[in-house]
Motif scaffolding. Structure first.
Motif, mmCIF file in Angstrom:
data_model
loop_
_atom_site.group_PDB
_atom_site.id
_atom_site.type_symbol
_atom_site.label_atom_id
_atom_site.label_comp_id
_atom_site.label_asym_id
_atom_site.label_seq_id
_atom_site.Cartn_x
_atom_site.Cartn_y
_atom_site.Cartn_z
ATOM 1 N N ASP A 30 -30.652 -20.922 -17.999
ATOM 2 C CA ASP A 30 -31.499 -20.455 -19.411
ATOM 3 C C ASP A 30 -31.955 -21.607 -20.005
ATOM 4 N N GLN A 78 -24.309 -27.079 -18.263
ATOM 5 C CA GLN A 78 -25.683 -26.813 -17.436
ATOM 6 C C GLN A 78 -25.826 -28.099 -16.579
ATOM 7 N N THR A 115 -21.827 -17.534 -13.039
ATOM 8 C CA THR A 115 -21.681 -16.119 -12.906
ATOM 9 C C THR A 115 -21.701 -15.751 -11.389
ATOM 10 N N ASN A 118 -23.793 -16.958 -7.901
ATOM 11 C CA ASN A 118 -24.546 -18.022 -7.905
ATOM 12 C C ASN A 118 -24.074 -19.375 -7.157
ATOM 13 N N CYS A 144 -19.302 -9.160 -18.889
ATOM 14 C CA CYS A 144 -20.375 -8.531 -18.927
ATOM 15 C C CYS A 144 -20.371 -7.368 -20.175
ATOM 16 N N PHE A 148 -21.609 -9.046 -23.389
ATOM 17 C CA PHE A 148 -22.826 -9.337 -23.323
ATOM 18 C C PHE A 148 -23.685 -7.911 -23.350
ATOM 19 N N LEU A 151 -25.677 -6.615 -20.384
ATOM 20 C CA LEU A 151 -27.013 -7.170 -20.012
ATOM 21 C C LEU A 151 -26.997 -8.384 -19.330
ATOM 22 N N HIS A 152 -25.803 -8.878 -19.220
ATOM 23 C CA HIS A 152 -25.599 -10.372 -18.592
ATOM 24 C C HIS A 152 -24.346 -10.016 -17.570
ATOM 25 N N ASP A 153 -24.322 -10.863 -16.402
ATOM 26 C CA ASP A 153 -23.288 -10.720 -15.756
ATOM 27 C C ASP A 153 -22.164 -11.655 -16.158
ATOM 28 N N ASP A 154 -20.834 -11.334 -15.812
ATOM 29 C CA ASP A 154 -19.805 -12.192 -16.296
ATOM 30 C C ASP A 154 -20.035 -13.256 -15.995
ATOM 31 N N GLU A 155 -19.455 -14.153 -17.024
ATOM 32 C CA GLU A 155 -19.272 -15.737 -16.902
ATOM 33 C C GLU A 155 -17.907 -15.979 -16.427
#
Length: 170
Positions: A30, A78, A115, A118, A144, A148, A151-155
C-alpha cells in the motif's frame, strides 16, 4: 547485485522521497503519501532501517514503531525490497539487524500483520522468527467484514517472542 554490498543504516529525512518511489515499485504494498514516508524516515527512524546499494540507491526499507503501551514490542508496518534485490535475503538481514539494534532498549517481541496468502511475507517472518527462536502467536487483528467493510482481506497479527540476542564475550 552482490549480497554483501548493501549498507544497512538508520533512515534520514532525506530518504523520504526515495522511500516513496521504492514502495511504488513494490506492488502490492500500500503506497503512503510522501509526507508519511518523510515521517517514517525522521520521526520513526529509530524503529526503521534502510538498505542502500553500492551506488547509494535506497533498495530496501522496513518501517515500524513501538506501540506506546508495549515498549518491549517492535510493530513492523511495512517491508519493501526492490525487485532487483529480491531472493538475496535482504528483508531478513534488515529485520534481524533492526531487532538487534532495538534489543538493548528492551525490545523482546516483533509484531506485524500479514494478509492470508501473502507467501513472501509469511516466509520472511517465519525465517526471522526461527532465527530468533521466538514462539509465534497468530490472531486476526483487523477483519475483512468488521474493519474493511468486506473490501480488504483480514489482517492477521503475528506476535513473536520473547527473543534475546546474546552478545559475544558477555
Amino acid at each position: 547485485m552482490d549480497f554483501d554490498i548493501y549498507t544497512l543504516r538508520k533512515p534520514k529525512a532525506t530518504d523520504g522521497f526515495a522511500l516513496h518511489s521504492l514502495v511504488e515499485r513494490c506492488v502490492p504494498l500500500d503506497p503512503n503519501s510522501i509526507y508519511c514516508n518523510l515521517l517514517h524516515c525522521s520521526h520513526f527512524a529509530a524503529t526503521a532501517i534502510a538498505a542502500e546499494d553500492e551506488n547509494g540507491e535506497l533498495v530496501g526499507f522496513i518501517s515500524g514503531y513501538r506501540p506506546p503501551e508495549r515498549q518491549d514490542t517492535l510493530f513492523v508496518w511495512q517491508v519493501a525490497v526492490d525487485s532487483r534485490c529480491r531472493g538475496r535475503k535482504l528483508g531478513q538481514r534488515m529485520l534481524l539487524a533492526l531487532a538487534e539494534r532495538l534489543a538493548p532498549e528492551g525490545v523482546r517481541y516483533i509484531e506485524t500483520t500479514i494478509t492470508p496468502g501473502n507467501v513472501a511475507s509469511e516466509t520472511l517472518f517465519a525465517r526471522v522468527f526461527d532465527a530468533l527462536a521466538a514462539p509465534v502467536e497468530r490472531s486476526v487483528l483487523f477483519s475483512c467484514e468488521e474493519h474493511f467493510n468486506g473490501l480488504h482481506d483480514d489482517e492477521v497479527l503475528y506476535r513473536a517472542g520473547p527473543f534475546t540476542f546474546v552478545t559475544p564475550n558477555s
